[in-house]
Design a protein around this motif. Structure first.
Motif, mmCIF file in Angstrom:
data_model
loop_
_atom_site.group_PDB
_atom_site.id
_atom_site.type_symbol
_atom_site.label_atom_id
_atom_site.label_comp_id
_atom_site.label_asym_id
_atom_site.label_seq_id
_atom_site.Cartn_x
_atom_site.Cartn_y
_atom_site.Cartn_z
ATOM 1 N N ARG A 67 0.832 -1.201 0.000
ATOM 2 C CA ARG A 67 0.000 0.000 0.000
ATOM 3 C C ARG A 67 0.867 1.251 0.000
ATOM 4 O O ARG A 67 0.670 2.162 -0.799
ATOM 5 N N ARG A 68 1.853 1.285 0.903
ATOM 6 C CA ARG A 68 2.736 2.455 0.984
ATOM 7 C C ARG A 68 3.522 2.644 -0.301
ATOM 8 O O ARG A 68 3.655 3.760 -0.806
ATOM 9 N N ARG A 69 4.041 1.556 -0.838
ATOM 10 C CA ARG A 69 4.839 1.625 -2.065
ATOM 11 C C ARG A 69 4.016 2.191 -3.213
ATOM 12 O O ARG A 69 4.448 3.113 -3.916
ATOM 13 N N ALA A 70 2.825 1.665 -3.406
ATOM 14 C CA ALA A 70 1.965 2.137 -4.501
ATOM 15 C C ALA A 70 1.619 3.608 -4.320
ATOM 16 O O ALA A 70 1.601 4.381 -5.287
ATOM 17 N N LEU A 71 1.351 3.994 -3.095
ATOM 18 C CA LEU A 71 0.989 5.377 -2.793
ATOM 19 C C LEU A 71 2.121 6.335 -3.166
ATOM 20 O O LEU A 71 1.891 7.354 -3.820
ATOM 21 N N VAL A 72 3.346 6.019 -2.768
ATOM 22 C CA VAL A 72 4.489 6.892 -3.062
ATOM 23 C C VAL A 72 4.831 6.864 -4.548
ATOM 24 O O VAL A 72 5.073 7.919 -5.151
ATOM 25 N N LEU A 73 4.824 5.692 -5.170
ATOM 26 C CA LEU A 73 5.222 5.585 -6.574
ATOM 27 C C LEU A 73 4.231 6.262 -7.526
ATOM 28 O O LEU A 73 4.585 6.549 -8.676
ATOM 29 N N ARG A 74 3.024 6.567 -7.058
ATOM 30 C CA ARG A 74 2.040 7.285 -7.891
ATOM 31 C C ARG A 74 2.478 8.722 -8.178
ATOM 32 O O ARG A 74 1.959 9.357 -9.084
ATOM 33 N N ARG A 90 -1.308 12.546 2.192
ATOM 34 C CA ARG A 90 -1.946 13.865 2.158
ATOM 35 C C ARG A 90 -2.477 14.163 0.757
ATOM 36 O O ARG A 90 -3.603 14.610 0.581
ATOM 37 N N ARG A 91 -1.652 13.864 -0.244
ATOM 38 C CA ARG A 91 -2.072 14.096 -1.632
ATOM 39 C C ARG A 91 -3.257 13.222 -2.004
ATOM 40 O O ARG A 91 -4.173 13.674 -2.691
ATOM 41 N N ALA A 92 -3.225 11.975 -1.574
ATOM 42 C CA ALA A 92 -4.343 11.068 -1.871
ATOM 43 C C ALA A 92 -5.626 11.578 -1.228
ATOM 44 O O ALA A 92 -6.698 11.528 -1.846
ATOM 45 N N ALA A 93 -5.532 12.080 -0.012
ATOM 46 C CA ALA A 93 -6.706 12.629 0.665
ATOM 47 C C ALA A 93 -7.231 13.854 -0.085
ATOM 48 O O ALA A 93 -8.445 14.017 -0.241
ATOM 49 N N ASN A 94 -6.322 14.701 -0.548
ATOM 50 C CA ASN A 94 -6.735 15.880 -1.316
ATOM 51 C C ASN A 94 -7.407 15.480 -2.634
ATOM 52 O O ASN A 94 -8.373 16.102 -3.043
ATOM 53 N N ARG A 146 -9.087 12.712 -3.150
ATOM 54 C CA ARG A 146 -10.421 12.196 -2.822
ATOM 55 C C ARG A 146 -11.381 13.344 -2.533
ATOM 56 O O ARG A 146 -12.534 13.314 -2.955
ATOM 57 N N THR A 147 -10.896 14.369 -1.820
ATOM 58 C CA THR A 147 -11.726 15.519 -1.501
ATOM 59 C C THR A 147 -12.119 16.276 -2.768
ATOM 60 O O THR A 147 -13.274 16.673 -2.931
ATOM 61 N N ALA A 148 -11.150 16.454 -3.670
ATOM 62 C CA ALA A 148 -11.418 17.175 -4.906
ATOM 63 C C ALA A 148 -12.392 16.411 -5.803
ATOM 64 O O ALA A 148 -13.187 17.015 -6.528
ATOM 65 N N ALA A 149 -12.326 15.081 -5.739
ATOM 66 C CA ALA A 149 -13.218 14.265 -6.562
ATOM 67 C C ALA A 149 -14.636 14.203 -6.023
ATOM 68 O O ALA A 149 -15.573 13.878 -6.746
ATOM 69 N N ALA A 150 -14.807 14.537 -4.749
ATOM 70 C CA ALA A 150 -16.137 14.438 -4.125
ATOM 71 C C ALA A 150 -17.033 15.598 -4.482
ATOM 72 O O ALA A 150 -16.716 16.580 -4.995
#
Length: 107
Positions: A37-44, A97-101, A103-107
């Motif tokens: 999970r962490r690896r995929a998150l950072v590599l994005r 933090r970026r992933a949360a942003n 998700r927020t922007a997509a909502a």
């Protein structure tokens, strides 16, 4: 799974009940999933991934990082003072933090 540290008594109880092997199997699977999970998150994020090749990490390529973050203490309880741990934690925190942003922007 519990986040409480496992004690020697816990291990003895698991062994006595015949559950130690299954516990270790589940623990390894959970750790592997968290690393992935962490690896995929950072590599994005190319800018974050590129930091994996720089000090203090110095992976040959971003993809070489498994997602593993060293523990806060060693087996004796001594603090892990290497700069790698806090640097990896910061990369993951920024990716989260970026992933949360996103998700927020997509909502």
């Amino acid at each position: 799974m519990s986040t409480e540290p496992i004690t020697e008594q816990d291990i003895a109880d698991l062994r006595k009940q015949g559950d130690l092997k299954e516990f270790l199997k589940q623990t390894r699977a959970a750790a592997r999933a968290e690393n992935q999970r962490r690896r995929a998150l950072v590599l994005r994020h190319p800018d974050l991934a590129e930091q994996l090749t720089e000090a203090p990490h110095r992976f040959s390529t971003p993809a070489a990082w498994s997602g593993y973050i060293p523990p806060a203490t060693d087996c004796t309880g001594a603090l892990n003072t290497t700069p790698v741990r806090p640097a990896l934690l910061a990369l993951v925190a920024e990716a989260e933090r970026r992933a949360a942003n996103e998700r927020t922007a997509a909502a």
